[in-house]
Design a protein around this motif. Structure first.
Motif, PDB file in Angstrom:
ATOM      1  N   SER A  99       0.851  -0.979  -0.051  1.00  0.00           N
ATOM      2  CA  SER A  99      -0.026   0.044   0.110  1.00  0.00           C
ATOM      3  C   SER A  99       0.917   1.141   0.087  1.00  0.00           C
ATOM      4  N   LYS A 100       0.436   2.382  -0.460  1.00  0.00           N
ATOM      5  CA  LYS A 100       0.961   3.562  -0.534  1.00  0.00           C
ATOM      6  C   LYS A 100       1.055   3.903   0.894  1.00  0.00           C
ATOM      7  N   MET A 101       0.302   3.595   1.774  1.00  0.00           N
ATOM      8  CA  MET A 101       0.448   4.052   3.240  1.00  0.00           C
ATOM      9  C   MET A 101       1.255   3.044   4.024  1.00  0.00           C
ATOM     10  N   THR A 102       1.890   2.397   3.611  1.00  0.00           N
ATOM     11  CA  THR A 102       2.504   1.356   4.355  1.00  0.00           C
ATOM     12  C   THR A 102       3.992   2.139   5.196  1.00  0.00           C
ATOM     13  N   CYS A 103       4.345   1.273   6.003  1.00  0.00           N
ATOM     14  CA  CYS A 103       5.778   1.817   6.752  1.00  0.00           C
ATOM     15  C   CYS A 103       6.230   0.497   7.308  1.00  0.00           C
ATOM     16  N   ARG A 104       7.418   0.606   8.002  1.00  0.00           N
ATOM     17  CA  ARG A 104       8.118  -0.377   8.187  1.00  0.00           C
ATOM     18  C   ARG A 104       7.439  -1.021   9.340  1.00  0.00           C
ATOM     19  N   ILE A 105       6.823  -0.234  10.283  1.00  0.00           N
ATOM     20  CA  ILE A 105       6.108  -1.226  11.382  1.00  0.00           C
ATOM     21  C   ILE A 105       5.153  -2.286  10.659  1.00  0.00           C
ATOM     22  N   THR A 106       4.314  -1.562   9.902  1.00  0.00           N
ATOM     23  CA  THR A 106       3.227  -2.366   9.101  1.00  0.00           C
ATOM     24  C   THR A 106       3.801  -3.348   8.416  1.00  0.00           C
ATOM     25  N   GLN A 107       4.805  -3.215   7.698  1.00  0.00           N
ATOM     26  CA  GLN A 107       5.499  -4.237   7.298  1.00  0.00           C
ATOM     27  C   GLN A 107       5.814  -5.524   7.900  1.00  0.00           C
ATOM     28  N   ALA A 108       6.670  -5.124   9.152  1.00  0.00           N
ATOM     29  CA  ALA A 108       7.072  -6.061   9.927  1.00  0.00           C
ATOM     30  C   ALA A 108       5.972  -6.975  10.425  1.00  0.00           C
ATOM     31  N   VAL A 109       4.834  -6.293  10.877  1.00  0.00           N
ATOM     32  CA  VAL A 109       3.756  -7.122  11.589  1.00  0.00           C
ATOM     33  C   VAL A 109       2.981  -8.049  10.295  1.00  0.00           C
ATOM     34  N   SER A 110       3.118  -7.474   9.144  1.00  0.00           N
ATOM     35  CA  SER A 110       2.569  -8.215   7.675  1.00  0.00           C
ATOM     36  C   SER A 110       3.498  -9.310   7.154  1.00  0.00           C
ATOM     37  N   TYR A 111       4.684  -9.067   7.128  1.00  0.00           N
ATOM     38  CA  TYR A 111       5.629 -10.145   6.883  1.00  0.00           C
ATOM     39  C   TYR A 111       5.558 -11.330   7.761  1.00  0.00           C
ATOM     40  N   GLU A 112       5.223 -11.073   9.300  1.00  0.00           N
ATOM     41  CA  GLU A 112       5.086 -12.084  10.104  1.00  0.00           C
ATOM     42  C   GLU A 112       3.639 -12.841   9.893  1.00  0.00           C
ATOM     43  N   ALA A 113       2.736 -12.146   9.404  1.00  0.00           N
ATOM     44  CA  ALA A 113       1.480 -12.527   9.022  1.00  0.00           C
ATOM     45  C   ALA A 113       1.932 -13.637   7.980  1.00  0.00           C
ATOM     46  N   ILE A 114       2.494 -13.317   6.791  1.00  0.00           N
ATOM     47  CA  ILE A 114       2.806 -14.145   5.893  1.00  0.00           C
ATOM     48  C   ILE A 114       3.408 -15.446   6.436  1.00  0.00           C
ATOM     49  N   ARG A 115       4.359 -15.397   7.102  1.00  0.00           N
ATOM     50  CA  ARG A 115       5.218 -16.351   7.462  1.00  0.00           C
ATOM     51  C   ARG A 115       4.334 -17.405   8.228  1.00  0.00           C
ATOM     52  N   LEU A 116       3.415 -16.927   9.132  1.00  0.00           N
ATOM     53  CA  LEU A 116       2.514 -17.783   9.740  1.00  0.00           C
ATOM     54  C   LEU A 116       1.654 -18.502   9.019  1.00  0.00           C
TER      55      LEU A 116
END
Length: 389
Positions: free
Chosen positions: A205-222
């Protein structure tokens, strides 16, 4: 670079059996009479009864409603709100999947505000908040318990609307993985790809940030490590717990960065053809990811690696995204999710009907690349190309 913004606006409790704490939580907030909302499927599975008993044991009166439907319409939301108003409730509990939690947010909104639901389709319209809402998810997909937003079917215009604000914000969430043990395989599979779409949309998203990405990467991993086990062995509480956490983290992601391109198409397909939302997400995530890939090369490589996509070091970002999309399709086909051709055999019909709805969807605002007629046609044609491969 400006500061990253990431908001977590209400408490969430995660753990096996925590749903039975609803009564004591409501009592601590001074509530006396609660509207408990759920659907008939959840009722048939026996999930609300122990929670209702816990609420009553805490000294609260319960007004129970089982009329929640999939893809909740403006009509059913108004009907349940009228039921709650007539019963004199001072709180709401939602027991169900994303449809139930979204419906409950809108019911709370109507109980808090003496205005018609339609005025809140304008997200700038002021919302009052008064009564508390506790969300208790019974599926692992929407992450709605973690966000302020709700999706409602506008029956007048035949489209899905997003409502978000103070009036749709829960007071807390009780996330109990044990409630997901009986979810059927087809529903589990569809929900898993809602999780994946949320995470990818939030990352790109164009509203993304590093914190958003961190939790979202973990969501993908899980999600990647547990979705097949949850589908094929639904009684595996560890897999269910991982999927529930993935769903919750995905909700955090879109609660901050918002959904994006895949959801604009998913909303269109769901509204016009009544395809389950998670299935819609699975179908449109591959081509959407490929279309936006040039705007976020680092994120594309990270997503590819989390999904174990095979690619060459010299591959371009677009090529990595293409291969990742093909990997996502293999993943959803492996758990029985059909391609778009099962729902709209005619590619030209899909372009004609989906394009005007997708390009006007509010989630189009958050795409890192414009969503217009040309881009819609590209994504839809690419989706059919994948289906034929």
């Amino acid at each position: 670079m400006g500061a990253n913004s990431f908001m977590m606006t209400f408490p969430q409790f995660f753990g096996r059996g925590c749903s039975k704490e609803a009564g004591e939580k409501l009592a601590a907030m001074g509530c006396k009479k609660v509207l408990v909302m759920h659907g008939k499927g959840v009722e048939a599975a026996g999930l609300p009864a122990p929670i209702v008993q816990a609420i009553e044991s805490a000294g609260l009166e319960v007004a129970e409603n089982n009329e929640v439907e999939s893809d909740p319409s403006d009509r059913i939301i108004k009907k349940i709100a009228d039921f709650g108003r007539a019963a004199g409730v001072d709180s709401v509990v939602a027991i169900g999947g994303g449809s139930c939690m979204d419906a409950a947010k809108c019911v709370k909104l109507l109980l808090d505000n003496d205005e018609p639901l339609e005025v809140f389709y304008d997200i700038s319209h002021s919302q009052k908040t008064a009564i508390p809402l506790i969300t208790i998810p019974t599926t692992s997909g929407s992450g709605s318990e973690a966000s302020k937003g709700a999706v409602v079917t506008d029956t007048v215009n035949g489209i899905k609307r997003v409502i978000i604000g103070a009036g749709t914000t829960p007071a807390m969430a009780l996330i109990d993985p044990e409630l997901t043990l009986g979810v059927p395989p087809k529903v589990t599979a569809a929900c898993a790809f809602d999780v994946l779409a949320h995470a990818i949309d939030a990352i790109t998203s164009k509203m993304t940030c590093r914190i958003t990405q961190a939790v979202s990467y973990e969501a993908i991993r899980l999600m990647e490590s547990s979705y097949k086990q949850a589908v094929e062995h639904g009684d595996d509480i560890n897999a269910r717990e991982d999927m529930q956490l993935a769903s919750n983290l995905g909700g955090y992601g879109i609660g901050n960065a918002k959904c994006s391109m895949s959801h604009a198409f998913a909303h269109a397909l769901g509204a016009l053809y009544h395809v389950p939302h998670g299935v819609c997400c699975a179908i449109f995530t591959p081509a959407s990811l490929e279309y936006v890939s040039d705007t976020c090369p680092e994120q594309i490589r990270a997503i590819a690696e989390l999904l174990h996509t095979a690619y060459d070091a010299e591959d371009s970002t677009r090529e990595i995204a293409r291969k990742t999309g093909e990997q996502i399709r293999r993943m959803y086909r492996s758990v029985g999710i059909d391609d778009i051709t099962a729902y709209i055999p005619d590619e030209e019909e899909a372009i004609k009907r989906l394009t005007p709805v997708a390009e006007k969807d509010i989630m189009a605002l958050f795409s890192p690349r414009p969503i217009d007629g040309e881009s819609c046609e590209w994504v839809i044609r690419r989706t059919y190309e994948l289906a034929r491969s």
